[in-house]
Write an enzyme that holds these catalytic residues in place. Structure first.
Site, short mmCIF file in Angstrom:
data_model
loop_
_atom_site.label_atom_id
_atom_site.label_comp_id
_atom_site.label_asym_id
_atom_site.label_seq_id
_atom_site.Cartn_x
_atom_site.Cartn_y
_atom_site.Cartn_z
N GLY A 1 0.83 -1.22 -0.10
CA GLY A 1 0.12 -0.17 -0.09
C GLY A 1 0.60 1.17 0.05
O GLY A 1 2.02 1.23 0.15
N GLY B 1 1.97 5.77 4.40
CA GLY B 1 1.19 6.37 5.42
C GLY B 1 -0.27 5.58 5.16
O GLY B 1 -1.20 5.88 5.76
N GLY C 1 -1.07 2.64 6.24
CA GLY C 1 -1.31 2.04 7.48
C GLY C 1 -0.60 0.53 7.48
O GLY C 1 -1.09 -0.27 8.54
N SER D 1 2.58 -0.48 8.37
CA SER D 1 3.13 -1.00 9.69
C SER D 1 2.33 -0.71 11.08
O SER D 1 2.46 -1.77 11.68
CB SER D 1 4.14 0.32 9.85
N SER E 1 6.01 -1.90 -2.26
CA SER E 1 5.82 -2.55 -3.07
C SER E 1 4.66 -2.26 -4.11
O SER E 1 3.82 -3.26 -4.46
CB SER E 1 5.69 -4.01 -2.67
N1 LIG Z 1 9.97 8.20 -3.21
C1 LIG Z 1 9.44 7.38 -2.27
N2 LIG Z 1 8.23 6.42 -2.37
C2 LIG Z 1 7.81 5.71 -1.52
N3 LIG Z 1 8.32 5.78 -0.27
C3 LIG Z 1 9.34 6.50 0.09
C4 LIG Z 1 9.93 7.29 -0.78
N4 LIG Z 1 11.24 7.89 -0.64
C5 LIG Z 1 11.31 7.55 0.97
N5 LIG Z 1 10.08 6.66 1.22
C6 LIG Z 1 10.06 5.94 2.59
O1 LIG Z 1 10.60 4.62 2.41
C7 LIG Z 1 9.47 3.81 2.55
C8 LIG Z 1 9.19 2.72 1.60
O2 LIG Z 1 10.23 1.89 1.43
P1 LIG Z 1 9.75 0.36 0.95
O3 LIG Z 1 11.16 -0.27 0.81
O4 LIG Z 1 8.63 -0.12 1.41
O5 LIG Z 1 9.55 0.81 -0.80
S1 LIG Z 1 9.36 -0.39 -2.00
O6 LIG Z 1 8.58 -1.10 -1.54
O7 LIG Z 1 10.59 -0.54 -2.54
O8 LIG Z 1 8.73 0.76 -3.02
C9 LIG Z 1 8.37 4.63 3.17
O9 LIG Z 1 7.86 3.99 4.19
P2 LIG Z 1 6.26 3.88 4.55
O10 LIG Z 1 5.72 5.25 4.94
O11 LIG Z 1 6.17 2.80 5.71
O12 LIG Z 1 5.77 3.14 3.58
C10 LIG Z 1 8.71 6.06 3.10
O13 LIG Z 1 8.94 6.22 4.53
N1 LIG Z 2 -7.73 2.24 10.43
C1 LIG Z 2 -6.29 2.74 10.35
N2 LIG Z 2 -5.29 1.69 10.08
C2 LIG Z 2 -4.12 1.98 9.95
N3 LIG Z 2 -3.54 3.14 10.30
C3 LIG Z 2 -4.50 4.16 10.64
C4 LIG Z 2 -5.92 3.89 10.66
N4 LIG Z 2 -6.45 5.03 10.72
C5 LIG Z 2 -5.65 5.85 10.96
N5 LIG Z 2 -4.12 5.38 11.02
C6 LIG Z 2 -3.11 6.08 10.91
O1 LIG Z 2 -2.45 6.07 9.77
C7 LIG Z 2 -0.94 6.09 9.97
C8 LIG Z 2 -0.47 5.11 9.22
O2 LIG Z 2 1.12 5.07 9.27
P1 LIG Z 2 1.85 3.83 9.08
O3 LIG Z 2 1.38 2.65 9.71
O4 LIG Z 2 3.30 4.07 9.42
O5 LIG Z 2 1.67 3.74 7.26
P2 LIG Z 2 2.69 2.69 6.28
O6 LIG Z 2 3.33 1.76 7.16
O7 LIG Z 2 1.85 2.57 5.27
O8 LIG Z 2 3.45 3.79 5.85
C9 LIG Z 2 -0.80 6.13 11.24
O9 LIG Z 2 -0.52 7.35 11.91
C10 LIG Z 2 -2.09 5.54 11.78
O10 LIG Z 2 -2.43 6.04 13.23
#
Ligand SMILES: Nc1ncnc2c1ncn2[C@@H]1O[C@H](COP(=O)(O)OS(=O)(=O)O)[C@@H](OP(=O)(O)O)[C@H]1O
Ligand SMILES: Nc1ncnc2c1ncn2[C@@H]1O[C@H](COP(=O)(O)OP(=O)(O)O)[C@@H](O)[C@H]1O
Length: 200
Positions: A32, A35, A37, A39, A106
């Site tokens: 996904g 942000g 959700g 993690s 991914s």
């Molecule tokens: N350009 C760009 N696009 C997406 N995400 C970015 C980027 N730059 C930094 N980040 C941060 O790196 C986390 C994503 O890393 P991933 O290894 O999950 O990415 S991927 O699967 O290889 O596409 C991702 O973490 P999550 O927010 O937990 O998804 C971001 O914090």
């Molecule tokens: N129903 C929900 N499920 C997951 N996260 C939620 C939900 N509602 C609000 N959130 C908020 O959305 C954010 C998701 O962040 P995170 O889990 O770090 O996303 P990701 O790992 O996809 O980047 C957190 O601040 C979390 O508290």
């Protein structure tokens, strides 16, 4: 190319490790937008599994990217290599008997298909954390979307790089209408049969 690699035949089998741990291994793959959700839900699910005595380990984007894959950026090629290495690591953990939770953006279908192939279909569950970009951007947990809109971050998924949604995920979570705990319980319910041995 001839590699001259011949694996040593270790005597403890995967089946013996499974028996000792008391459950089957499984890779639970969360995909996904940043942000969305992934993690948060993986963490809630790991807590539920842990409470049931199931041996888990979570692989998370930011951790892997600051260690094992710190040489990789966010181009399509580097993302492919990122996911391939993670799949190989997950595969070793499955061989060790663990339930592995993996939370990675991914965004490319072919990379997720590659994971499925490396770890074997039977060990793989795909969970699509389907949160609209507008919601992720409003959350902007790490301030990345703001930077991407300002052009400071390139190749940002959803803004300047694509996200290819799964067509047939095992489960889809709409975090805009489902609370974290409810989503984790729903996933737990759907994977439990896969963790039990046939006689259980
Ligand atoms: N350009 C760009 N696009 C997406 N995400 C970015 C980027 N730059 C930094 N980040 C941060 O790196 C986390 C994503 O890393 P991933 O290894 O999950 O990415 S991927 O699967 O290889 O596409 C991702 O973490 P999550 O927010 O937990 O998804 C971001 O914090
Ligand atoms: N129903 C929900 N499920 C997951 N996260 C939620 C939900 N509602 C609000 N959130 C908020 O959305 C954010 C998701 O962040 P995170 O889990 O770090 O996303 P990701 O790992 O996809 O980047 C957190 O601040 C979390 O508290």
């Amino acid at each position: 190319m001839e590699t001259h690699i011949t694996p040593y035949n270790y005597s403890i089998s995967k089946a013996q490790r499974e028996k000792l741990l008391g459950h089957k291994p499984l890779l639970i793959w969360f995909t996904g937008l940043s942000g969305s959700g992934k993690s948060t839900i993986a963490n809630a699910l790991e807590n539920l599994l842990h409470a049931k005595g199931i041996k888990t380990y979570t692989l998370d984007g930011d951790v892997i990217r600051s260690g094992l894959n710190s040489d990789l950026q966010f181009t399509p090629e580097h993302r492919a290599e990122n996911i391939r290495r993670i799949a190989e690591v997950a595969n070793l953990m499955l061989d060790a008997g663990l339930v592995v939770l993996a939370a990675f953006v991914s965004p490319y279908k072919k990379d997720r298909a590659g994971v499925r192939k490396i770890v074997n279909e039977a060990n793989f569950v795909e969970i699509y954390i389907n949160t609209p970009l507008e919601v992720c951007e409003q959350r902007d947990v790490k301030g990345l979307y703001k930077k991407a809109r300002a052009g400071i971050i390139k190749n940002m998924t959803g803004i300047s790089a694509p996200y290819e949604a799964p067509e047939n995920p095992d489960l889809e979570i709409h975090t805009a209408n489902e609370l974290v705990e409810a989503a984790a319980k729903r996933i737990l319910h759907s994977i439990m049969p896969k963790l039990l041995h046939k006689h259980e």
